[in-house]
Design a protein around this motif. Structure first.
Motif, mmCIF file in Angstrom:
data_model
loop_
_atom_site.group_PDB
_atom_site.id
_atom_site.type_symbol
_atom_site.label_atom_id
_atom_site.label_comp_id
_atom_site.label_asym_id
_atom_site.label_seq_id
_atom_site.Cartn_x
_atom_site.Cartn_y
_atom_site.Cartn_z
ATOM 1 N N LEU A 469 0.867 -1.184 0.000
ATOM 2 C CA LEU A 469 0.000 0.000 0.000
ATOM 3 C C LEU A 469 0.898 1.226 0.000
ATOM 4 O O LEU A 469 1.558 1.516 1.005
ATOM 5 C CB LEU A 469 -0.897 0.024 1.246
ATOM 6 C CG LEU A 469 -2.043 -0.965 1.320
ATOM 7 C CD1 LEU A 469 -2.872 -0.716 2.573
ATOM 8 C CD2 LEU A 469 -2.938 -0.886 0.081
ATOM 9 N N LYS A 470 0.937 1.922 -1.132
ATOM 10 C CA LYS A 470 1.816 3.094 -1.221
ATOM 11 C C LYS A 470 1.061 4.331 -0.739
ATOM 12 O O LYS A 470 0.771 5.249 -1.519
ATOM 13 C CB LYS A 470 2.328 3.243 -2.654
ATOM 14 C CG LYS A 470 3.215 2.065 -3.061
ATOM 15 C CD LYS A 470 3.896 2.290 -4.385
ATOM 16 C CE LYS A 470 4.853 1.139 -4.685
ATOM 17 N NZ LYS A 470 5.506 1.248 -5.978
ATOM 18 N N LEU A 471 0.730 4.322 0.539
ATOM 19 C CA LEU A 471 -0.008 5.449 1.131
ATOM 20 C C LEU A 471 0.947 6.607 1.394
ATOM 21 O O LEU A 471 2.117 6.386 1.753
ATOM 22 C CB LEU A 471 -0.633 5.019 2.460
ATOM 23 C CG LEU A 471 -1.817 4.051 2.382
ATOM 24 C CD1 LEU A 471 -2.100 3.449 3.754
ATOM 25 C CD2 LEU A 471 -3.058 4.771 1.855
ATOM 26 N N HIS A 472 0.441 7.817 1.250
ATOM 27 C CA HIS A 472 1.224 8.994 1.640
ATOM 28 C C HIS A 472 1.603 8.835 3.117
ATOM 29 O O HIS A 472 0.770 8.409 3.937
ATOM 30 C CB HIS A 472 0.364 10.242 1.441
ATOM 31 C CG HIS A 472 1.138 11.520 1.563
ATOM 32 N ND1 HIS A 472 1.613 11.989 2.765
ATOM 33 C CD2 HIS A 472 1.544 12.416 0.627
ATOM 34 C CE1 HIS A 472 2.258 13.125 2.566
ATOM 35 N NE2 HIS A 472 2.235 13.402 1.280
ATOM 36 N N PRO A 473 2.857 9.172 3.486
ATOM 37 C CA PRO A 473 3.266 8.997 4.887
ATOM 38 C C PRO A 473 2.333 9.660 5.898
ATOM 39 O O PRO A 473 2.127 9.143 6.999
ATOM 40 C CB PRO A 473 4.661 9.631 4.934
ATOM 41 C CG PRO A 473 5.170 9.495 3.534
ATOM 42 C CD PRO A 473 3.979 9.600 2.635
ATOM 43 N N ARG A 474 1.713 10.782 5.517
ATOM 44 C CA ARG A 474 0.795 11.433 6.472
ATOM 45 C C ARG A 474 -0.434 10.549 6.733
ATOM 46 O O ARG A 474 -1.051 10.630 7.783
ATOM 47 C CB ARG A 474 0.318 12.785 5.924
ATOM 48 C CG ARG A 474 1.387 13.853 5.913
ATOM 49 C CD ARG A 474 0.817 15.148 5.334
ATOM 50 N NE ARG A 474 -0.052 15.850 6.270
ATOM 51 C CZ ARG A 474 -0.892 16.824 5.913
ATOM 52 N NH1 ARG A 474 -0.985 17.198 4.644
ATOM 53 N NH2 ARG A 474 -1.649 17.424 6.815
ATOM 54 N N LEU A 475 -0.808 9.753 5.739
ATOM 55 C CA LEU A 475 -2.002 8.919 5.892
ATOM 56 C C LEU A 475 -1.685 7.544 6.468
ATOM 57 O O LEU A 475 -2.555 6.906 7.079
ATOM 58 C CB LEU A 475 -2.683 8.719 4.533
ATOM 59 C CG LEU A 475 -3.244 9.969 3.848
ATOM 60 C CD1 LEU A 475 -3.840 9.603 2.494
ATOM 61 C CD2 LEU A 475 -4.317 10.620 4.723
ATOM 62 N N ALA A 476 -0.476 7.087 6.280
ATOM 63 C CA ALA A 476 -0.135 5.708 6.659
ATOM 64 C C ALA A 476 -0.459 5.456 8.135
ATOM 65 O O ALA A 476 -0.106 6.272 8.994
ATOM 66 C CB ALA A 476 1.347 5.470 6.394
ATOM 67 N N PRO A 477 -1.116 4.318 8.438
ATOM 68 C CA PRO A 477 -1.470 4.027 9.837
ATOM 69 C C PRO A 477 -0.234 3.960 10.722
ATOM 70 O O PRO A 477 -0.238 4.459 11.839
ATOM 71 C CB PRO A 477 -2.154 2.663 9.761
ATOM 72 C CG PRO A 477 -2.606 2.516 8.352
ATOM 73 C CD PRO A 477 -1.660 3.310 7.506
ATOM 74 N N LEU A 478 0.830 3.312 10.237
ATOM 75 C CA LEU A 478 2.096 3.243 10.970
ATOM 76 C C LEU A 478 3.134 3.983 10.161
ATOM 77 O O LEU A 478 3.188 3.833 8.934
ATOM 78 C CB LEU A 478 2.539 1.791 11.118
ATOM 79 C CG LEU A 478 1.721 0.913 12.065
ATOM 80 C CD1 LEU A 478 2.015 -0.553 11.799
ATOM 81 C CD2 LEU A 478 2.039 1.278 13.507
ATOM 82 N N LYS A 479 3.979 4.747 10.827
ATOM 83 C CA LYS A 479 4.989 5.501 10.077
ATOM 84 C C LYS A 479 6.278 4.695 9.955
ATOM 85 O O LYS A 479 6.976 4.791 8.956
ATOM 86 C CB LYS A 479 5.293 6.841 10.763
ATOM 87 C CG LYS A 479 4.073 7.662 11.142
ATOM 88 C CD LYS A 479 3.158 7.975 9.978
ATOM 89 C CE LYS A 479 1.923 8.735 10.431
ATOM 90 N NZ LYS A 479 0.858 8.741 9.449
ATOM 91 N N VAL A 480 6.606 3.951 10.997
ATOM 92 C CA VAL A 480 7.878 3.238 10.964
ATOM 93 C C VAL A 480 7.793 1.959 11.795
ATOM 94 O O VAL A 480 7.097 1.920 12.823
ATOM 95 C CB VAL A 480 9.030 4.159 11.453
ATOM 96 C CG1 VAL A 480 8.786 4.689 12.850
ATOM 97 C CG2 VAL A 480 10.388 3.477 11.373
#
Ligand code: GAP
Length: 571
Positions: A469-480
């Motif tokens: 899932l290439k979600l924008h980092p602002r949207l991604a449920p987990l960042k890292v």
């Protein structure tokens, strides 16, 4: 005979039937060209805890959806982006590109149940309905404006074969139904004579000759009848008479109009300004479908922007472009997004412009788009309706609708909702621009857009297919995700220490279970943009590997720079 289409009172007049957008032309998910892609997205959403069917253990409830652990994080991030970008992060001193002047933004959180008169004056009580058709044989229910068909004849018999499908699917389904109806073998189907065009059922065939989509014989469809989409409820213990009758809001917008005066009187905002609200809305949709696209309970993100009448056309254009760019900046693929200005016949009588931002959802046939958001110029219709009473257009003017006795059909509040500009010394009823987005539809669009399948080398360098899932980092449920390469040699301790530094800053996960390849795969499916691996070299030189989800690059980064680096990437 009722009109051939849905009459929604707000935003826009009923569109011409069968325009290429899903609001008019519903397409069943399981029969569309990109069906397998959509199926995979739905399956990933369930498997990875993004979206579940409501009350699933009891068989589910049609049109209601729950967000799981990853889904709730995605949806909250989306709403947070909207709230930040439109409201809290807005620079009230700057003149944004395309804006006539600087403007202010503020927020509200209103109740779901409001005074019943709200819906009478807004028009929802009288007009917010779809036309539905029942099938006496199959007991199925259809939206009248979704039914279409074509005439088929064989020898002396003739029938109008009805379908809910679109495009080629509609042709295939009607052909199969006609063959069965005339009792023909497949090799005799060419004997059927067809009227050329697929046309709406409305106005094109007597119901007695219409063969319903799920019926074996014609004449089983009932005449269309109005069905109000508002969910009704009762207030208080003594439920029973009409005074107790209330409605779950079908849009959040009315709560903003209800509080326009409160906001002006209690805060320092001056026209032009906007009020934003995010909240649940409810519509008793006749045919909820296409995953969360058309639900019965959903969330809206709405702005009512109040401006001087003379500036309203310029503000309309500003908001249309601003909202369009918001979706692009959060990463939706430009080629799958469309801005559609409504034709004159689609515009509400009070509107000088309405545009829909539409997305090419994978459950739609090629070339079709479904609505994500509407941006509408609403004139002074709403504030005046709540002052004077429900308005109708007569001889080009908006006037209060009256009953047989000449009294207002639905009485307004009588409160003065005009605005006094103390600089220009003018009093006027502000015009309204309304950008109205669906949070659930946006989540669905971002999920669909982010879904990719590709190949990555595994630990041994062999190509392995992956779902990402290439979600924008602002949207991604987990960042890292922080991953010790192995569960020994002091690696978990270093990784846990880094996890604890990152966790207060951003959504961080620690994972030490399984091979490193499997752990990367799990994060790719969840849309996590970065993974940090603590390995043998970390113990020697205090660097870690930072893996990028999309480019798959892996770079070594000093351990003590990880927090600042990721914070700056998220900023
Ligand atoms: N206040 C204006 C208004 O409610 P709308 O076009 O009916 O306008 C705005 O709805 C947005 O709400 C739509 O663009 C869509 O994103 C979302 N929406 C509407 N009905 C929906 C439904 N049944 N399920 C999910 N989202 C819906």
């Amino acid at each position: 005979m009722p009109p051939h289409y849905t009459f929604a009172p707000r935003i826009k007049l009923p569109p011409a039937p069968f325009r290429k957008t899903i609001s008019q032309k519903q397409s069943l998910m399981q029969k569309q060209p990109e069906q397998s892609r959509m199926d995979k997205i739905v399956s990933l959403a369930k498997r990875r805890g993004f979206i579940f069917q409501s009350s699933e253990i009891y068989g589910g409830l049609n049109g209601f959806w729950d967000y799981g652990p990853l889904g709730v994080a995605l949806k909250r991030n989306l709403k947070e982006c909207w709230w930040h970008d439109m409201l809290t992060g807005h620079d009230e001193l700057a003149t944004l590109p395309g804006a006539p002047t600087p403007y202010e933004m503020t927020g509200l959180d209103c109740t779901i149940i409001m005074h019943p008169q709200v819906w009478k004056c807004s028009g929802h009580f009288d007009l917010f309905h779809d036309w539905l058709v029942d099938c006496r044989e199959s007991k199925r229910r259809y939206r009248y404006d979704h039914l279409k068909g074509r005439w088929a004849s064989h020898r002396e018999k003739r029938v109008f074969v009805v379908t809910e499908q679109s495009g080629d699917e509609a042709l295939v389904e009607t052909a199969a139904k006609a063959q069965k109806f005339f009792g023909l073998r497949a090799n005799k189907s060419s004997e059927i004579e067809w009227a050329k065009a697929m046309v709406p059922l409305a106005g094109n065939a007597p119901f007695a000759e219409a063969l319903g989509p799920d019926a074996a014989s014609p004449g089983t469809l009932t005449e269309p009848r109005e069905f109000n989409l508002m969910f009704e409820t009762r207030i208080g213990a003594l439920a029973g008479n009409d005074d107790d009758r209330a409605f779950l809001r079908p849009e959040t917008a009315q709560g903003i109009f209800m509080n326009f005066k409160n906001v002006v009187d209690t805060s320092r905002v001056r026209v032009p300004f906007g009020i934003g609200q995010i909240g649940k809305s409810f519509r008793n949709e006749i045919t909820p479908r296409n995953f969360t696209f058309r639900s019965r309970e959903f969330e809206q993100m709405e702005i009512e922007f109040f401006c001087k009448p003379n500036d309203s056309a310029a503000w309309y254009r500003f908001w249309r472009d601003r909202r369009w760019n918001w979706y692009l900046n959060l990463g939706l693929t430009p080629g799958r997004l469309q801005l559609r200005e409504h034709d004159a016949d689609e515009l509400s009588h009070y509107s000088v412009g309405t545009a829909d931002i539409e997305y090419a959802f994978p459950f739609l046939p090629d070339g079709e788009f479904g609505e994500l958001e509407g941006i509408a110029h609403r004139g002074d219709f709403d504030l005046r309706s709540h002052m004077e009473g429900k308005l109708v257009r007569r001889d080009g003017e908006l006037v209060v609708e009256t009953d047989d006795a000449g009294k207002p059909r639905h009485r307004g509040s009588g409160k003065d909702l005009s605005y006094f500009d103390d600089i220009s010394r003018e009093r006027f009823v502000p015009h309204v621009i309304e950008p109205s987005a669906g949070a659930d539809r946006a989540v669905l669009a971002f999920l669909c857009d982010a879904y990719h399948e590709d190949e990555v080398p595994d630990e041994d360098g062999k190509p392995r297919s992956r779902t990402v899932l290439k979600l924008h980092p602002r949207l991604a449920p987990l960042k890292v995700a922080i991953l010790p390469l192995v569960k020994k040699d002091g690696m978990p301790e270093v990784a846990i220490d880094l996890y604890r530094k990152l966790k207060p800053q951003m959504a961080t996960m620690y994972d030490e279970k399984g091979s490193i390849g499997r752990r990367y795969a799990r994060q790719d499916e969840a849309g996590t943009p970065w993974c940090i691996t603590v390995d043998g070299q970390t113990l020697a030189d205090t660097t870690v590997t930072l893996r990028d989800r999309d480019s798959l690059t892996q770079v070594r980064v000093p351990l003590d720079e990880c927090v600042d680096l990721l914070r700056s990437r998220l900023a």
